[in-house]
Enzyme design. Structure first.
Site, PDB file in Angstrom:
ATOM      1  N   ASN A  61      -2.344  12.628  -3.849  1.00  0.00           N
ATOM      2  CA  ASN A  61      -3.212  13.009  -4.965  1.00  0.00           C
ATOM      3  C   ASN A  61      -3.812  14.397  -4.764  1.00  0.00           C
ATOM      4  O   ASN A  61      -3.868  15.213  -5.690  1.00  0.00           O
ATOM      5  CB  ASN A  61      -4.339  11.980  -5.120  1.00  0.00           C
ATOM      6  N   GLU A  90      -4.341   2.312  -4.847  1.00  0.00           N
ATOM      7  CA  GLU A  90      -2.908   2.411  -4.561  1.00  0.00           C
ATOM      8  C   GLU A  90      -2.390   1.134  -3.920  1.00  0.00           C
ATOM      9  O   GLU A  90      -1.368   1.134  -3.250  1.00  0.00           O
ATOM     10  CB  GLU A  90      -2.619   3.615  -3.645  1.00  0.00           C
ATOM     11  N   ASP A  99       0.850  -1.186   0.000  1.00  0.00           N
ATOM     12  CA  ASP A  99       0.000   0.000   0.000  1.00  0.00           C
ATOM     13  C   ASP A  99       0.890   1.243   0.000  1.00  0.00           C
ATOM     14  O   ASP A  99       1.858   1.322   0.772  1.00  0.00           O
ATOM     15  CB  ASP A  99      -0.901   0.000   1.234  1.00  0.00           C
ATOM     16  N   HIS A 142      -3.977  14.452  -9.713  1.00  0.00           N
ATOM     17  CA  HIS A 142      -4.117  13.070 -10.175  1.00  0.00           C
ATOM     18  C   HIS A 142      -3.102  12.672 -11.248  1.00  0.00           C
ATOM     19  O   HIS A 142      -2.640  11.523 -11.249  1.00  0.00           O
ATOM     20  CB  HIS A 142      -5.544  12.827 -10.673  1.00  0.00           C
ATOM     21  N   ASP A 186      -0.905   9.370 -10.839  1.00  0.00           N
ATOM     22  CA  ASP A 186      -0.787   8.284 -11.811  1.00  0.00           C
ATOM     23  C   ASP A 186       0.676   7.984 -12.109  1.00  0.00           C
ATOM     24  O   ASP A 186       1.075   6.807 -12.204  1.00  0.00           O
ATOM     25  CB  ASP A 186      -1.510   8.655 -13.109  1.00  0.00           C
TER      26      ASP A 186
END
Length: 301
Positions: free
Chosen positions: A181, A217, A173, A186, A190
């Site tokens: 984010n 994630e 994780d 975003h 990514d």
């Protein structure tokens, strides 16, 4: 280098084999079998054939029985079969399709016709394979997706129950990824996930290992025939390599860079059913005990 498609020609008449060889040898890698048993064995030789040209009348079993056995075996299920036979009546043709044949050609064969039909079947096979890959691949990271992971975990669990052995699972994780984010946007999120995915994929090099993105994630590493200790070594390498990327994370409360937390569990013997749940518990402990760490199960079940 582009490899020629592999065709397996199954026929017990030398003249038929020679005719097909003359027609097809310049475009395909040809293999030959003169009996049903030889054909079934040849279909499993690696690399497996891309298509089978199958006669119906063979000395030990008929082509319909061979095709039916192919379609019942996961290892050969997806190989298309074209029947090439002198049996031209509609009932025989219908029988060929009913057992899983993709096409039915009546001898004598015309070169243009058989080449066109082979091309059509190979193109359809390539399309099916592409669609299958897209269906099991995460579009952002190019790792396996959750669907692929769940199926692989199920298969490995069944294998362990049949054969015994070892199976380890690492759950990963990204720490405080929502904050990342929100702060960086975003597109940056990514890019962060793609870089972490590349690290995970680089660390797992064995063909049997599976790396997957199983959530926003969250990632997973499924490691057949790997001990708890071996999985811990892999996980620690991943954790340290991610940290060494020095991706800035201003909103993290534990590091100025992006970090990951990891949980590991392993099964030995015949029971892997609680493996995911046990690894998830270890991941939870890693996150609640400070993050940026690997926590492993205390025992192998």
């Amino acid at each position: 280098m582009i490899h020629q498609p592999i065709l397996l020609v199954v026929d017990d008449e030398p003249s038929n084999i020679e005719l097909l060889a003359v027609m097809l040898d310049d475009q395909y890698e040809l293999r030959f079998a003169v009996s049903g048993q030889d054909a079934l064995a040849a279909m499993k030789e690696l690399p497996k054939p891309d298509l089978v040209l199958l006669d119906v009348m063979l000395p030990d079993m008929n082509g319909y029985a061979i095709c039916q056995r192919m379609k019942e075996d996961p290892a050969t299920l997806d190989i298309p079969v074209i029947f090439v036979t002198s049996l031209g009546d509609p009932e025989q043709e219908e029988r060929g399709f009913s057992v899983g044949g993709a096409d039915y050609i009546v001898k004598p064969c015309r070169a243009l016709s058989i080449k066109a039909r082979i091309r059509n079947q190979l193109e359809m096979k390539r399309t099916r394979e592409l669609l299958h890959r897209l269906a099991i691949t995460d579009g952002l990271t190019s790792l396996a997706n959750r669907r692929h992971f769940d199926e692989a975990l199920k298969q490995e669990t069944q294998r362990l129950q049949r054969q015994g052995g070892q199976l380890s699972l690492v759950l990963i994780d990204v720490d405080f990824f929502k904050h990342f984010n929100d702060y960086y946007g975003h597109p940056a999120g990514d890019e962060c996930l793609k870089r972490i995915a590349a690290v995970i994929a680089a660390e797992l090099r064995r063909p049997a290992d599976l790396t997957a993105r199983i959530g926003g994630e969250e990632f997973a590493c499924l490691l057949p025939e790997t001990s708890l200790e071996g999985a811990y070594i892999v996980a620690e390498r991943i954790r340290k390599t991610v940290l060494s990327l020095k991706m800035p994370h201003q909103t993290s409360t534990i590091s100025e860079y992006v970090t990951v937390s990891m949980g590991i569990a392993a099964s030995h013997g015949s029971d892997a059913s609680p493996l995911y749940q046990r690894a998830d518990i270890q991941l939870y402990l890693a996150k609640t005990s400070g993050r940026n760490r690997v926590v492993q199960d205390v025992a192998v079940v």
